[in-house]
Each structure stands twice: as structure tokens, then as C-alpha cells.
Write a protein that holds these residues in place. Structure first.
Motif, PDB file in Angstrom:
ATOM      1  N   GLY A  40       0.791  -1.227   0.000  1.00  0.00           N
ATOM      2  CA  GLY A  40       0.000   0.000   0.000  1.00  0.00           C
ATOM      3  C   GLY A  40       0.819   1.269   0.000  1.00  0.00           C
ATOM      4  O   GLY A  40       0.261   2.375   0.081  1.00  0.00           O
ATOM      5  N   PRO A  42       3.104   4.425  -1.259  1.00  0.00           N
ATOM      6  CA  PRO A  42       3.122   5.232  -2.484  1.00  0.00           C
ATOM      7  C   PRO A  42       4.230   4.775  -3.419  1.00  0.00           C
ATOM      8  O   PRO A  42       5.289   4.327  -2.975  1.00  0.00           O
ATOM      9  CB  PRO A  42       3.393   6.651  -1.955  1.00  0.00           C
ATOM     10  CG  PRO A  42       2.950   6.634  -0.528  1.00  0.00           C
ATOM     11  CD  PRO A  42       3.258   5.251  -0.035  1.00  0.00           C
ATOM     12  N   LEU A  43       3.997   4.887  -4.712  1.00  0.00           N
ATOM     13  CA  LEU A  43       5.021   4.522  -5.680  1.00  0.00           C
ATOM     14  C   LEU A  43       6.165   5.516  -5.651  1.00  0.00           C
ATOM     15  O   LEU A  43       5.939   6.726  -5.589  1.00  0.00           O
ATOM     16  CB  LEU A  43       4.431   4.497  -7.094  1.00  0.00           C
ATOM     17  CG  LEU A  43       3.398   3.411  -7.390  1.00  0.00           C
ATOM     18  CD1 LEU A  43       2.816   3.623  -8.786  1.00  0.00           C
ATOM     19  CD2 LEU A  43       4.019   2.028  -7.267  1.00  0.00           C
ATOM     20  N   GLU A  45       8.852   8.014  -7.001  1.00  0.00           N
ATOM     21  CA  GLU A  45       8.785   8.899  -8.164  1.00  0.00           C
ATOM     22  C   GLU A  45       9.969   8.707  -9.104  1.00  0.00           C
ATOM     23  O   GLU A  45       9.837   8.860 -10.320  1.00  0.00           O
ATOM     24  CB  GLU A  45       8.744  10.370  -7.699  1.00  0.00           C
ATOM     25  CG  GLU A  45       7.478  10.746  -6.957  1.00  0.00           C
ATOM     26  CD  GLU A  45       6.284  10.872  -7.887  1.00  0.00           C
ATOM     27  OE1 GLU A  45       6.504  10.997  -9.100  1.00  0.00           O
ATOM     28  OE2 GLU A  45       5.139  10.836  -7.398  1.00  0.00           O
ATOM     29  N   LYS A 118      -0.507  -8.451 -10.390  1.00  0.00           N
ATOM     30  CA  LYS A 118      -1.354  -7.261 -10.343  1.00  0.00           C
ATOM     31  C   LYS A 118      -1.335  -6.585 -11.713  1.00  0.00           C
ATOM     32  O   LYS A 118      -0.286  -6.495 -12.366  1.00  0.00           O
ATOM     33  CB  LYS A 118      -0.845  -6.271  -9.298  1.00  0.00           C
ATOM     34  CG  LYS A 118      -0.915  -6.750  -7.852  1.00  0.00           C
ATOM     35  CD  LYS A 118      -2.321  -6.656  -7.297  1.00  0.00           C
ATOM     36  CE  LYS A 118      -2.324  -6.969  -5.798  1.00  0.00           C
ATOM     37  NZ  LYS A 118      -3.680  -6.846  -5.208  1.00  0.00           N
ATOM     38  N   VAL A 120      -1.272  -3.363 -13.968  1.00  0.00           N
ATOM     39  CA  VAL A 120      -0.714  -2.016 -13.778  1.00  0.00           C
ATOM     40  C   VAL A 120      -1.118  -1.057 -14.892  1.00  0.00           C
ATOM     41  O   VAL A 120      -0.837   0.142 -14.811  1.00  0.00           O
ATOM     42  CB  VAL A 120       0.827  -2.071 -13.661  1.00  0.00           C
ATOM     43  CG1 VAL A 120       1.238  -2.848 -12.406  1.00  0.00           C
ATOM     44  CG2 VAL A 120       1.457  -2.684 -14.912  1.00  0.00           C
ATOM     45  N   ARG A 255       6.140   2.344 -13.437  1.00  0.00           N
ATOM     46  CA  ARG A 255       5.344   3.569 -13.555  1.00  0.00           C
ATOM     47  C   ARG A 255       5.767   4.368 -14.792  1.00  0.00           C
ATOM     48  O   ARG A 255       4.927   4.840 -15.562  1.00  0.00           O
ATOM     49  CB  ARG A 255       5.524   4.413 -12.292  1.00  0.00           C
ATOM     50  CG  ARG A 255       4.779   5.740 -12.319  1.00  0.00           C
ATOM     51  CD  ARG A 255       4.968   6.470 -11.007  1.00  0.00           C
ATOM     52  NE  ARG A 255       4.154   7.660 -10.950  1.00  0.00           N
ATOM     53  CZ  ARG A 255       3.770   8.253  -9.818  1.00  0.00           C
ATOM     54  NH1 ARG A 255       4.119   7.740  -8.653  1.00  0.00           N
ATOM     55  NH2 ARG A 255       3.031   9.341  -9.843  1.00  0.00           N
ATOM     56  N   ASP A 337      -3.538  -3.182  -9.250  1.00  0.00           N
ATOM     57  CA  ASP A 337      -2.747  -2.328  -8.371  1.00  0.00           C
ATOM     58  C   ASP A 337      -3.183  -0.894  -8.638  1.00  0.00           C
ATOM     59  O   ASP A 337      -2.752  -0.257  -9.597  1.00  0.00           O
ATOM     60  CB  ASP A 337      -1.249  -2.489  -8.652  1.00  0.00           C
ATOM     61  CG  ASP A 337      -0.390  -1.811  -7.595  1.00  0.00           C
ATOM     62  OD1 ASP A 337      -0.846  -0.806  -7.012  1.00  0.00           O
ATOM     63  OD2 ASP A 337       0.747  -2.273  -7.364  1.00  0.00           O
ATOM     64  N   ARG A 338      -4.061  -0.391  -7.789  1.00  0.00           N
ATOM     65  CA  ARG A 338      -4.686   0.912  -8.016  1.00  0.00           C
ATOM     66  C   ARG A 338      -3.686   2.073  -7.954  1.00  0.00           C
ATOM     67  O   ARG A 338      -4.016   3.192  -8.352  1.00  0.00           O
ATOM     68  CB  ARG A 338      -5.792   1.146  -6.997  1.00  0.00           C
ATOM     69  CG  ARG A 338      -6.997   0.220  -7.162  1.00  0.00           C
ATOM     70  CD  ARG A 338      -8.002   0.796  -8.129  1.00  0.00           C
ATOM     71  NE  ARG A 338      -9.275   0.067  -8.082  1.00  0.00           N
ATOM     72  CZ  ARG A 338     -10.387   0.476  -8.652  1.00  0.00           C
ATOM     73  NH1 ARG A 338     -10.399   1.611  -9.340  1.00  0.00           N
ATOM     74  NH2 ARG A 338     -11.497  -0.246  -8.579  1.00  0.00           N
ATOM     75  N   ARG A 339      -2.493   1.821  -7.462  1.00  0.00           N
ATOM     76  CA  ARG A 339      -1.490   2.892  -7.454  1.00  0.00           C
ATOM     77  C   ARG A 339      -1.141   3.336  -8.870  1.00  0.00           C
ATOM     78  O   ARG A 339      -0.707   4.474  -9.087  1.00  0.00           O
ATOM     79  CB  ARG A 339      -0.227   2.422  -6.727  1.00  0.00           C
ATOM     80  CG  ARG A 339      -0.437   2.137  -5.238  1.00  0.00           C
ATOM     81  CD  ARG A 339       0.823   1.583  -4.599  1.00  0.00           C
ATOM     82  NE  ARG A 339       1.237   0.315  -5.209  1.00  0.00           N
ATOM     83  CZ  ARG A 339       2.337  -0.353  -4.874  1.00  0.00           C
ATOM     84  NH1 ARG A 339       3.146   0.133  -3.954  1.00  0.00           N
ATOM     85  NH2 ARG A 339       2.624  -1.495  -5.463  1.00  0.00           N
ATOM     86  N   TYR A 340      -1.357   2.451  -9.847  1.00  0.00           N
ATOM     87  CA  TYR A 340      -1.042   2.763 -11.244  1.00  0.00           C
ATOM     88  C   TYR A 340      -2.285   3.210 -12.029  1.00  0.00           C
ATOM     89  O   TYR A 340      -2.189   3.465 -13.229  1.00  0.00           O
ATOM     90  CB  TYR A 340      -0.448   1.526 -11.932  1.00  0.00           C
ATOM     91  CG  TYR A 340       0.906   1.112 -11.412  1.00  0.00           C
ATOM     92  CD1 TYR A 340       2.077   1.608 -11.981  1.00  0.00           C
ATOM     93  CD2 TYR A 340       1.020   0.215 -10.351  1.00  0.00           C
ATOM     94  CE1 TYR A 340       3.324   1.218 -11.518  1.00  0.00           C
ATOM     95  CE2 TYR A 340       2.264  -0.177  -9.870  1.00  0.00           C
ATOM     96  CZ  TYR A 340       3.411   0.327 -10.458  1.00  0.00           C
ATOM     97  OH  TYR A 340       4.647  -0.055  -9.980  1.00  0.00           O
ATOM     98  N   GLU A 341      -3.414   3.287 -11.363  1.00  0.00           N
ATOM     99  CA  GLU A 341      -4.696   3.460 -12.054  1.00  0.00           C
ATOM    100  C   GLU A 341      -4.722   4.625 -13.039  1.00  0.00           C
ATOM    101  O   GLU A 341      -5.206   4.499 -14.161  1.00  0.00           O
ATOM    102  CB  GLU A 341      -5.815   3.627 -11.029  1.00  0.00           C
ATOM    103  CG  GLU A 341      -7.196   3.702 -11.624  1.00  0.00           C
ATOM    104  CD  GLU A 341      -8.279   3.609 -10.564  1.00  0.00           C
ATOM    105  OE1 GLU A 341      -9.436   3.314 -10.914  1.00  0.00           O
ATOM    106  OE2 GLU A 341      -7.972   3.837  -9.371  1.00  0.00           O
TER     107      GLU A 341
END
Length: 354
Positions: A40, A42-43, A45, A118, A120, A255, A337-341
Motif C-alpha cells: 500500500g 506510495p510509488l 517517483e 497485479k 498495472v 510507472r 494495483d490501483r497505485r497505477y490506475e
């Protein structure tokens, strides 16, 4: 395994790791264990120098190259000569691949076979029913004109792949089950399905790509046909093992890759003649006519900023497959993986596609 390599531009970027969980992970192309990124968190940067991704996306690799996106990467990317769910899954299992490009079934199948992954990035087709990926090929002389007519027929079936799931969805749509037909397990690679139809080894099979017009052109005189299935079959995803996403350097590189992936899609659409000539004709050996058919049939890519609708549709597919195959039901939400949504959509909104 054949591959092509593109060396990083030696740009040093210090990585901000965010919240990091205790633990170690080692992934494809990285022999040095690093602190694992919490699921969970943060990705990051920035991508640390020396990071490498191994990606299996044979077709879109060329769009990344032709558009110049590859030259912008701040990490090393190696493109593996891998495509399709089974090959991708085996490469994940061998820890030889970081990212794969597939439809909606391999991410489900990976969980059922003990390799959690997941999604992405996700891509669909605008007006998907008029720009379907597949049509149902009908063997010469077989009187199938509607979905209901498949009752009692021999149907090509490839478990764990999009074509196999489409067959189950077609049966469901027609009010039928596996007991009402004879499923013949065949790999969906190359022209296997078209050949099986022509020889009456099977009577119905999902055909995709240039196999659709080629099958009609070659066997229509013998009574072969194709019919639309009337269902959405347009999902296209990038997915990665959770172990890879736990590597903070690779998570950051993914990302960056997803953003370039999206821009390369827009480049393909903006440069259809160049794409047809350089990829379909020169790289794949197809005719220009085949290339034009593929471009026109694909329509325009829909790269949404939210996956909510996609997750809901994915859940319907999971529920059907679990019922028909006896596998344990899954939560579609757990496949993403909703961090990449919004990464891909944000990249398009920011511009930069040439």
C-alpha cells in the motif's frame, strides 16, 4: 530466448522510497536483494540508476521504438520474445520476466496457479462491439448462424486464455453450458484454429486478427463462415508479479513504462500508415491490406483514468470462470494495483506523444 536490449541513458536519479516494508526481494534481472516496498505504499517517483525491466510485449515494443519513447527511459529495458498467457506465466514462474501484456484471463489464471500478479495498465476499445477482437469461425458446411446453434457442436477451447474464456461466455450468453457442447482443447497460437476448422476437427472456434479475413477468403467457397459473438472481448492489460512490484526500483520503472506505453498507443493511432508499413509489412511480413484491416478493426484505444467499470466487468468474468472450471472465486479488485490506475491517462493528458 531472443530479445533486444536498449541501454539506459546514464541519468542518475535518487529514488524516494516512501513507506518501505521490512523484507527482501529479488526479481528478473536484479541479483541484489533490496528492501521490499509495502503493497500500500506510495510509488517511488524516481528510478535508481542500474534498474532494469524485462518486458514481454512483442507488438507494442515496436510502437515504443518507432515513437522514440524507448530513448526516453531512465532505466534499461529488455524486451523478451514472449507473448500470450501461458508463455508469460511460465516466464513469471522462472523469474525471467517483470511485465507481461495479456488480455483479462491470464491475470485470473495466474492467481489460480499460485503466482499472484497485479494489473498495472489497462486498455480497451472504443465502440468495442463494432471493433471486436474475435469472431466465431464456423467450419465449412456447418449450419451455425446464431449463438444458440453451437449446441452439440465441437468447439475449440484453450483454458487459461482469452479465447477459452470467450467460449464459456458465448455458451453462457446462449443459455448453454459445457455439457451442451464438446470442448476440444487446442492451443490458440498461429493458424491452429483455422486449420482445425477447415479439417472439421472442430466446428466452431474463436478467430482473431488476420485469421478472420484470411479464413473467409480461403474457405468461404467451401461454405465456411464467421459470425459475431456480440460480447465485449477488448480488455488488454499490462501485469506484473507482486514480487516484482515489491521491488521499489522496479515499481518506479514500471510507472515510467506505463506512461510511455500509453503515449505509444496514441502514436500508433496518429501514424497508421507508418505503423502498417514498418510493423505489419516489414516486421511481421503481412500484406499492406492485412495491416489496414487490423488497424481499422482495432479502432481507437480507450485508456481510462479509472478502472471501476473494468473491475466490475472482470468480476463477472471471474464468477463465470470459477463456476465453470471449479476454481476458487476471486475478488477482481485484488487483481489490480490501483497505485497505477491513473498513470497512463495522466501521461496522455500531459501530452508528449509524437
Amino acid at each position: 530466448m531472443k530479445s533486444s536490449r536498449h541501454v539506459d541513458r546514464r541519468v542518475f536519479l535518487s529514488a524516494t522510497l516512501g513507506a518501505v516494508a521490512l523484507g527482501l526481494t529479488a526479481c528478473a534481472g536484479n541479483e541484489t536483494p533490496t528492501a521490499a516496498l509495502a503493497a500500500g505504499a506510495p510509488l517511488p517517483e524516481a528510478v535508481p540508476k542500474g534498474t532494469k525491466l524485462v518486458v514481454g510485449d512483442k507488438e507494442h515494443q515496436k510502437a515504443l521504438e518507432f515513437s522514440g519513447e524507448v530513448e526516453k527511459f531512465t532505466f534499461q529495458v529488455e524486451f523478451a520474445n514472449i507473448s500470450g498467457g501461458p508463455q508469460t506465466l511460465e516466464a513469471f514462474r522462472a523469474k525471467a520476466l517483470d511485465v507481461g501484456a495479456v488480455a483479462d484471463i491470464p491475470p485470473i489464471h495466474s492467481h489460480w496457479t499460485g503466482i499472484p500478479t497485479k494489473i498495472v495498465a489497462s486498455r480497451f476499445r472504443q465502440d468495442p462491439l463494432n471493433h471486436a477482437i474475435y469472431r466465431l469461425g464456423i467450419a465449412p458446411g456447418v449450419p451455425v448462424t446464431t449463438l444458440a446453434d453451437v449446441r452439440g457442436r465441437k468447439i475449440a477451447y484453450s483454458p487459461g486464455q482469452a479465447q477459452g474464456a470467450l467460449v464459456l461466455r458465448v455458451l453462457h450468453q446462449a443459455g448453454l453450458s459445457k455439457r451442451d457442447v464438446k470442448l476440444v482443447e487446442l492451443p490458440s497460437t498461429g493458424d491452429v484454429y483455422a486449420t482445425a476448422l477447415a479439417s472439421r476437427q472442430v466446428e466452431v472456434a474463436p478467430l482473431g486478427g488476420v485469421q478472420i479475413p484470411r479464413y473467409a477468403a480461403k474457405y468461404a467457397r467451401d461454405g465456411a463462415t464467421t459470425i459475431p459473438h456480440g460480447l465485449r472481448d477488448d480488455p488488454g492489460h499490462l501485469y506484473a508479479p507482486v514480487t516484482v512490484l515489491g521491488d521499489p526500483a522496479k515499481a518506479a520503472a514500471i510507472r515510467e513504462y506505463v506512461a510511455a506505453w500509453a503515449r505509444a498507443w496514441r502514436w500508433r493511432e496518429a501514424n497508421p500508415d507508418e505503423w502498417i508499413e514498418r510493423y505489419y509489412v516489414k516486421d511481421q511480413g503481412l500484406t499492406a491490406e492485412d495491416g489496414r484491416w487490423l488497424v481499422e478493426n482495432a479502432g481507437v484505444a480507450d485508456i481510462p483514468a479509472t478502472w471501476t467499470d473494468a473491475v466490475a466487468r472482470h468480476q463477472e468474468t471471474i464468477d463465470l470462470l470459477a463456476k465453470e472450471t471449479g476454481n476458487k472465486p476471486l475478488r477482481a479488485e485484488d487483481l489490480y494495483d490501483r497505485r497505477y490506475e491513473s498513470v497512463a491517462a495522466d501521461a496522455l493528458a500531459a501530452g508528449g506523444a509524437r
